[in-house]
Motif scaffolding. Sequence first.
Motif, short mmCIF file in Angstrom:
data_model
loop_
_atom_site.label_atom_id
_atom_site.label_comp_id
_atom_site.label_asym_id
_atom_site.label_seq_id
_atom_site.Cartn_x
_atom_site.Cartn_y
_atom_site.Cartn_z
N SER A 189 72.95 2.20 53.68
CA SER A 189 72.42 0.76 53.29
C SER A 189 72.00 0.32 51.85
CB SER A 189 71.20 0.39 54.08
OG SER A 189 70.50 -0.74 54.03
N SER A 190 72.41 -0.87 51.49
CA SER A 190 71.93 -1.28 49.96
C SER A 190 70.51 -1.97 50.21
CB SER A 190 72.97 -2.30 49.63
OG SER A 190 73.18 -3.43 50.17
N GLU A 191 69.69 -2.03 51.35
CA GLU A 191 68.49 -2.43 51.47
C GLU A 191 67.56 -1.75 50.64
OE1 GLU A 191 65.47 -2.64 55.28
OE2 GLU A 191 67.48 -3.62 55.65
N THR A 192 66.62 -2.34 49.88
CA THR A 192 65.56 -1.87 49.09
C THR A 192 64.20 -1.45 50.09
OG1 THR A 192 66.44 -2.82 47.07
CG2 THR A 192 64.06 -1.99 47.03
N ARG A 193 63.99 -0.31 49.90
CA ARG A 193 62.73 0.26 50.79
C ARG A 193 61.73 0.61 49.34
NH1 ARG A 193 62.06 -0.68 55.65
NH2 ARG A 193 60.96 1.34 55.85
N TYR A 194 60.48 0.42 49.66
CA TYR A 194 59.38 0.84 48.78
C TYR A 194 58.50 1.88 49.17
CZ TYR A 194 61.02 -3.74 47.06
OH TYR A 194 61.77 -4.72 46.76
N LEU A 195 58.01 2.85 48.31
CA LEU A 195 57.61 4.09 49.01
C LEU A 195 56.47 4.38 48.13
CD1 LEU A 195 61.29 4.56 49.08
CD2 LEU A 195 60.11 6.35 50.43
N ALA A 196 55.32 4.95 48.74
CA ALA A 196 54.20 5.62 47.99
C ALA A 196 54.32 7.00 48.50
CB ALA A 196 52.96 4.80 48.69
N ARG A 197 54.04 8.04 47.53
CA ARG A 197 54.38 9.50 48.01
C ARG A 197 53.31 10.30 47.05
NH1 ARG A 197 58.64 12.86 49.01
NH2 ARG A 197 58.37 14.88 48.13
N LEU A 198 52.42 10.86 47.88
CA LEU A 198 51.33 11.70 47.57
C LEU A 198 51.56 13.19 47.83
CD1 LEU A 198 48.31 12.27 46.83
CD2 LEU A 198 47.97 11.77 49.44
N GLN A 199 51.32 13.90 46.58
CA GLN A 199 51.57 15.42 46.68
C GLN A 199 50.20 16.12 45.97
OE1 GLN A 199 55.38 15.38 44.85
NE2 GLN A 199 55.72 17.17 46.02
N PHE A 200 49.50 17.02 46.75
CA PHE A 200 48.30 17.67 46.00
C PHE A 200 48.95 18.55 45.30
CE2 PHE A 200 46.62 15.63 50.04
CZ PHE A 200 45.47 15.09 49.40
N THR A 201 49.99 19.12 45.01
CA THR A 201 50.62 19.97 44.00
C THR A 201 52.04 19.45 43.77
OG1 THR A 201 51.33 21.77 45.50
CG2 THR A 201 49.18 22.00 44.50
N ALA A 202 52.54 19.66 42.57
CA ALA A 202 53.77 19.11 42.10
C ALA A 202 55.04 19.39 42.94
CB ALA A 202 54.04 19.34 40.76
N ASP A 203 54.74 20.86 43.52
CA ASP A 203 55.99 21.14 44.35
C ASP A 203 55.80 21.41 45.70
OD1 ASP A 203 57.94 21.37 41.97
OD2 ASP A 203 56.99 23.49 41.45
N GLY A 204 54.58 20.79 46.13
CA GLY A 204 54.06 20.94 47.71
C GLY A 204 54.55 20.15 48.39
N ASP A 263 59.24 -2.45 53.72
CA ASP A 263 60.30 -3.34 53.40
C ASP A 263 59.91 -4.08 52.37
OD1 ASP A 263 62.18 -2.35 55.57
OD2 ASP A 263 61.12 -3.62 56.88
N VAL A 264 58.52 -4.27 51.91
CA VAL A 264 58.26 -5.17 50.85
C VAL A 264 57.39 -4.25 50.10
CG1 VAL A 264 58.25 -7.27 52.28
CG2 VAL A 264 56.43 -5.86 52.34
N PRO A 265 57.27 -4.85 48.74
CA PRO A 265 56.50 -4.05 47.71
C PRO A 265 55.02 -3.91 47.87
CG PRO A 265 57.25 -5.94 46.70
CD PRO A 265 57.88 -5.91 48.19
N GLY A 266 54.18 -5.18 48.30
CA GLY A 266 53.11 -5.16 48.28
C GLY A 266 52.16 -3.81 49.09
N PRO A 267 52.65 -3.77 50.46
CA PRO A 267 51.80 -2.61 51.03
C PRO A 267 52.05 -1.08 50.39
CG PRO A 267 53.00 -3.78 52.48
CD PRO A 267 53.41 -4.34 51.20
N ALA A 268 53.31 -0.90 49.75
CA ALA A 268 53.46 0.39 48.81
C ALA A 268 52.56 0.35 47.71
CB ALA A 268 55.02 0.51 48.59
N GLN A 269 52.33 -0.73 46.97
CA GLN A 269 51.70 -0.90 45.77
C GLN A 269 50.08 -0.58 46.29
OE1 GLN A 269 52.30 -1.04 42.30
NE2 GLN A 269 50.07 -0.56 42.36
N ASP A 270 49.58 -1.22 47.29
CA ASP A 270 48.35 -0.96 47.83
C ASP A 270 48.04 0.40 48.16
OD1 ASP A 270 47.99 -3.70 47.49
OD2 ASP A 270 48.05 -4.31 49.63
N ILE A 282 57.75 4.36 44.45
CA ILE A 282 59.03 4.52 44.39
C ILE A 282 59.70 3.31 44.94
CG2 ILE A 282 61.08 6.01 44.81
CD1 ILE A 282 58.69 8.16 45.11
N THR A 283 60.77 3.03 44.44
CA THR A 283 62.09 1.90 45.23
C THR A 283 63.18 2.89 45.46
OG1 THR A 283 63.31 1.24 43.12
CG2 THR A 283 61.19 -0.13 43.96
N GLU A 284 63.70 2.49 46.57
CA GLU A 284 64.95 3.19 47.34
C GLU A 284 65.84 2.29 47.67
OE1 GLU A 284 65.88 5.70 50.97
OE2 GLU A 284 64.90 6.75 49.51
#
Length: 76
Positions: free
Chosen positions: A2-17, A25-32, A52-54
């Motif tokens: 799909s070429s649909e854009t998704r918006y992601l928030a990603r949390l890691q407590f360690t860089a490789d963890g 589907d919209v940017p607002g909730p990801a930014q929040d 992140i956007t995908e």
Amino acid sequence: MSSETRYLARLQFTADGPAVEGEWDVPGPAQDRYTKWVGLYGARPTVVIRLITETGGRRHELTTWTARGERKGPPP
């Protein structure tokens, strides 16, 4: 793929963890969510938080937070 854009928030407590990730589907909730996680966990020395956007399976980091502060990614 799909070429649909998704918006992601990603949390890691360690860089490789393991990561906790939210996807919208919209940017607002990801930014929040990104902003909320920075407020809750951003002072921890090893945490990495990303906004992140995908599109079409390709990810682009818009913003990354570490204990050293926020870094904006290059435009897509």
